[in-house]
Design a protein around this motif. Structure first.
Motif, PDB file in Angstrom:
ATOM      1  N   THR A 380     -10.066  31.821  -7.082  1.00 49.34           N
ATOM      2  CA  THR A 380      -9.878  30.419  -6.716  1.00 49.34           C
ATOM      3  C   THR A 380     -11.138  29.621  -7.032  1.00 49.34           C
ATOM      4  O   THR A 380     -12.244  30.029  -6.678  1.00 49.34           O
ATOM      5  CB  THR A 380      -9.578  30.280  -5.208  1.00 49.34           C
ATOM      6  N   VAL A 381     -10.947  28.498  -7.714  1.00 44.88           N
ATOM      7  CA  VAL A 381     -12.027  27.536  -7.925  1.00 44.88           C
ATOM      8  C   VAL A 381     -11.630  26.280  -7.157  1.00 44.88           C
ATOM      9  O   VAL A 381     -10.662  25.607  -7.502  1.00 44.88           O
ATOM     10  CB  VAL A 381     -12.224  27.205  -9.419  1.00 44.88           C
ATOM     11  N   GLU A 382     -12.376  25.958  -6.102  1.00 46.47           N
ATOM     12  CA  GLU A 382     -11.934  24.921  -5.174  1.00 46.47           C
ATOM     13  C   GLU A 382     -12.347  23.507  -5.560  1.00 46.47           C
ATOM     14  O   GLU A 382     -11.625  22.561  -5.299  1.00 46.47           O
ATOM     15  CB  GLU A 382     -12.457  25.227  -3.762  1.00 46.47           C
ATOM     16  N   THR A 383     -13.515  23.325  -6.156  1.00 51.34           N
ATOM     17  CA  THR A 383     -14.046  21.978  -6.378  1.00 51.34           C
ATOM     18  C   THR A 383     -13.762  21.509  -7.801  1.00 51.34           C
ATOM     19  O   THR A 383     -14.640  21.466  -8.661  1.00 51.34           O
ATOM     20  CB  THR A 383     -15.551  21.949  -6.101  1.00 51.34           C
ATOM     21  N   CYS A 384     -12.512  21.144  -8.031  1.00 44.42           N
ATOM     22  CA  CYS A 384     -12.083  20.703  -9.353  1.00 44.42           C
ATOM     23  C   CYS A 384     -11.446  19.323  -9.277  1.00 44.42           C
ATOM     24  O   CYS A 384     -11.158  18.795  -8.212  1.00 44.42           O
ATOM     25  CB  CYS A 384     -11.081  21.686  -9.954  1.00 44.42           C
ATOM     26  N   ALA A 385     -11.224  18.756 -10.440  1.00 48.29           N
ATOM     27  CA  ALA A 385     -10.454  17.522 -10.575  1.00 48.29           C
ATOM     28  C   ALA A 385      -9.678  17.612 -11.881  1.00 48.29           C
ATOM     29  O   ALA A 385     -10.030  18.388 -12.774  1.00 48.29           O
ATOM     30  CB  ALA A 385     -11.367  16.301 -10.587  1.00 48.29           C
ATOM     31  N   MET A 386      -8.623  16.840 -11.977  1.00 45.07           N
ATOM     32  CA  MET A 386      -7.829  16.805 -13.195  1.00 45.07           C
ATOM     33  C   MET A 386      -7.953  15.414 -13.804  1.00 45.07           C
ATOM     34  O   MET A 386      -7.725  14.406 -13.136  1.00 45.07           O
ATOM     35  CB  MET A 386      -6.365  17.120 -12.869  1.00 45.07           C
ATOM     36  N   VAL A 387      -8.344  15.359 -15.061  1.00 38.04           N
ATOM     37  CA  VAL A 387      -8.485  14.099 -15.788  1.00 38.04           C
ATOM     38  C   VAL A 387      -7.469  14.104 -16.924  1.00 38.04           C
ATOM     39  O   VAL A 387      -7.414  15.063 -17.700  1.00 38.04           O
ATOM     40  CB  VAL A 387      -9.915  13.928 -16.331  1.00 38.04           C
ATOM     41  N   SER A 388      -6.675  13.036 -17.007  1.00 38.30           N
ATOM     42  CA  SER A 388      -5.554  13.028 -17.959  1.00 38.30           C
ATOM     43  C   SER A 388      -5.575  11.784 -18.832  1.00 38.30           C
ATOM     44  O   SER A 388      -5.797  10.670 -18.346  1.00 38.30           O
ATOM     45  CB  SER A 388      -4.215  13.066 -17.202  1.00 38.30           C
ATOM     46  N   VAL A 389      -5.335  11.995 -20.112  1.00 39.49           N
ATOM     47  CA  VAL A 389      -5.110  10.889 -21.042  1.00 39.49           C
ATOM     48  C   VAL A 389      -3.604  10.649 -21.080  1.00 39.49           C
ATOM     49  O   VAL A 389      -2.834  11.538 -21.464  1.00 39.49           O
ATOM     50  CB  VAL A 389      -5.635  11.232 -22.449  1.00 39.49           C
ATOM     51  N   ILE A 390      -3.176   9.466 -20.643  1.00 37.89           N
ATOM     52  CA  ILE A 390      -1.758   9.107 -20.660  1.00 37.89           C
ATOM     53  C   ILE A 390      -1.468   8.405 -21.976  1.00 37.89           C
ATOM     54  O   ILE A 390      -2.108   7.400 -22.318  1.00 37.89           O
ATOM     55  CB  ILE A 390      -1.400   8.168 -19.487  1.00 37.89           C
ATOM     56  N   ALA A 391      -0.521   8.923 -22.729  1.00 39.26           N
ATOM     57  CA  ALA A 391      -0.235   8.374 -24.050  1.00 39.26           C
ATOM     58  C   ALA A 391       1.218   8.662 -24.425  1.00 39.26           C
ATOM     59  O   ALA A 391       1.823   9.617 -23.930  1.00 39.26           O
ATOM     60  CB  ALA A 391      -1.168   8.970 -25.101  1.00 39.26           C
ATOM     61  N   THR A 392       1.754   7.845 -25.297  1.00 38.66           N
ATOM     62  CA  THR A 392       3.094   8.103 -25.824  1.00 38.66           C
ATOM     63  C   THR A 392       2.990   9.022 -27.041  1.00 38.66           C
ATOM     64  O   THR A 392       1.974   9.037 -27.732  1.00 38.66           O
ATOM     65  CB  THR A 392       3.780   6.784 -26.234  1.00 38.66           C
ATOM     66  N   ARG A 393       4.032   9.793 -27.256  1.00 34.46           N
ATOM     67  CA  ARG A 393       4.156  10.659 -28.434  1.00 34.46           C
ATOM     68  C   ARG A 393       2.957  11.600 -28.609  1.00 34.46           C
ATOM     69  O   ARG A 393       2.432  11.786 -29.703  1.00 34.46           O
ATOM     70  CB  ARG A 393       4.357   9.810 -29.694  1.00 34.46           C
ATOM     71  N   VAL A 394       2.562  12.219 -27.499  1.00 34.61           N
ATOM     72  CA  VAL A 394       1.413  13.137 -27.552  1.00 34.61           C
ATOM     73  C   VAL A 394       1.677  14.275 -28.520  1.00 34.61           C
ATOM     74  O   VAL A 394       0.818  14.632 -29.339  1.00 34.61           O
ATOM     75  CB  VAL A 394       1.106  13.681 -26.139  1.00 34.61           C
ATOM     76  N   TRP A 395       2.852  14.860 -28.447  1.00 31.78           N
ATOM     77  CA  TRP A 395       3.150  16.017 -29.288  1.00 31.78           C
ATOM     78  C   TRP A 395       3.325  15.654 -30.759  1.00 31.78           C
ATOM     79  O   TRP A 395       3.346  16.528 -31.619  1.00 31.78           O
ATOM     80  CB  TRP A 395       4.410  16.726 -28.770  1.00 31.78           C
TER      81      TRP A 395
END
Length: 450
Positions: A380-395
């Protein structure tokens, strides 16, 4: 009737000055020929006297070692919105307007019985409609409903989860065939990143239903994803506006499928924990993964950043869910039927393991079970955050993932895990790197592209 739903967040109703600004929005809607229906959140944020977190803290202070029951928690959490509703209705009355305060149940909102995270199953808005017909402005407590009295719980109060007042607004909009739902907050619209940690953010003029739902799922606290989903399902125009600004706000409408590739926003989710379960036998990973996530779905624990390497089942959960997940998984025995016959019993041990996994191991050893017992350790790694790039047509956009990882590497942010979807690319980072990561990605993909 031309109905418009106006929902005001906690910071829009926490002071007399802010409530006056909210009333101006309601009066303006009337002047434009609408019949306004007001939905309110609890007053203020954590630390304010009637904020939800403050009320929960008061309840838990009775005995920190004894967790309150979910039914009583919902009763307490619903109080904040009820207080806010009565104060907002009285503010309207004091300024010469007829208004009627309604709880979620009085507004006809019926939910399932999942206390703390209930889903709306039906709405009978006859009381709201009759209130409007009498010339009064309904002020509805967001975030709450009641169970069906026919279930035997006699209309128990339920809450809809964090951000549930947005869901109340959209659901009432659907039930009342509203012409629009307007969400009022302390920012001028849907922002390209959280302005509290990223300077130079922009207010978006329009976003699609799918984009706003993805932003919400990835941590942006602008709108509850269920609110966007309901509005999309019923084709209700949805707006996010600032209570005290003259800016037009952000219109949420249309489909992301109709848009070309674009980077919409940078979202982040703080306080995330990551668990990596090591599976000694590669051939068992998929079956073990399936059983594990079926179990988590049954107890309604959401997860992110699913990793499926040959020897590891990895996923992230909100830090507030970590103790619950640890209690659920440590010492859990999962049987896996092998393709060539026979069964392996996987005994899960989370972190250093607790008394439960030790007891289970001893019991399995003493039982003389013929099945092979395999210990599966979860780090377990407890001190994390998730950062996301929101974009259309990522794939459909070659090189996007490489660009994101390169930018984070250039600013010294270590990426622990990556996941993507058609509308986002998410990176797990150490929590103390969150602001640097958001700022770097915003500068690269949004400020630098404008």
């Amino acid at each position: 009737m031309r109905i418009k739903i106006l929902k005001f967040g906690g910071t829009s109703v926490d002071t007399a000055e802010h409530r006056q600004a909210a009333v101006k929005r309601v009066v303006q809607a009337r002047a434009e020929g609408y019949d306004p229906v007001v939905v309110v959140s609890a007053i203020g944020r954590a630390g304010a006297p009637y904020a939800t977190d403050t009320l929960l803290g008061e309840l838990r202070s009775v005995d920190p070692a004894a967790a309150p029951e979910a039914r009583e928690l919902d009763l307490m959490m619903a109080c904040g919105e009820i207080i806010s509703t009565v104060i907002m209705a009285h503010t309207l009355k004091a300024l010469g307007y007829r208004a009627t305060a309604l709880t979620g149940g009085q507004a006809g909102i019926v939910t399932d019985e999942v206390f703390g995270d209930a889903r709306i199953v039906s709405i009978n808005p006859h009381y709201v409609i009759s209130t409007l017909a009498e010339g009064s402005i309904p002020v509805v407590a967001g975030f709450q409903g009641v169970t069906d009295p026919g279930t035997g719980r006699h209309g128990a109060i339920t809450t809809l989860g964090r951000g549930g007042s947005d869901t109340t607004a959209s659901a009432l909009g659907a039930a009342l065939h509203a012409e629009a739902v307007e969400i009022y907050t302390d920012v001028p619209g849907v922002m390209t990143a959280d302005p509290r940690i990223c300077p130079g953010t922009l207010s978006l003029p329009t976003v699609s239903y799918e984009e706003i739902a993805e932003m919400a799922h990835q941590g942006a606290r602008v709108l509850h994803p269920r609110a966007a989903e309901i509005a999309m399902e019923y084709g209700i125009p949805l707006w996010v506006k600032g209570t005290e600004t003259a800016e037009p706000g952000t219109q949420i409408a249309g489909s992301a499928a109709e848009l070309p590739h674009r980077v919409t926003a940078i979202a982040h989710m703080p306080r995330v924990a990551y668990l990596a379960l090591r599976v000694p036998y590669r051939e068992d990973r998929r079956r073990l993964e399936l059983e594990l996530f079926k179990l988590m779905a049954r107890v309604r624990v959401g997860f992110h950043l699913l990793r499926g390497s040959p020897e590891v089942v990895g996923f992230a959960v909100a830090h507030e869910s970590l103790n619950r997940v640890t209690d659920l998984l440590d010492g859990l025995v999962l049987p896996v039927t092998r393709e060539q016959g026979g069964t392996r019993l996987y005994l899960l041990r989370v972190g250093q393991g607790g008394s439960r996994s030790e007891v289970q191991s001893a019991l399995l050893s003493a039982s003389g079970a013929s099945a092979e017992v395999v210990m599966a350790d979860a780090e377990t790694v407890e001190t994390c955050a998730m950062v996301s790039v929101i974009a259309t047509r990522v794939w459909e956009t070659p090189g996007m993932g490489v660009g994101v990882l390169a930018r984070l590497r250039d600013v010294g942010v270590r990426v622990l895990q990556v996941a993507d979807s058609p509308l986002s690319l998410s990176c797990l980072v150490h929590e103390n790197d969150t602001q640097r990561a958001v700022h770097a990605l915003h500068a690269q993909f949004i400020a630098g592209a404008s």
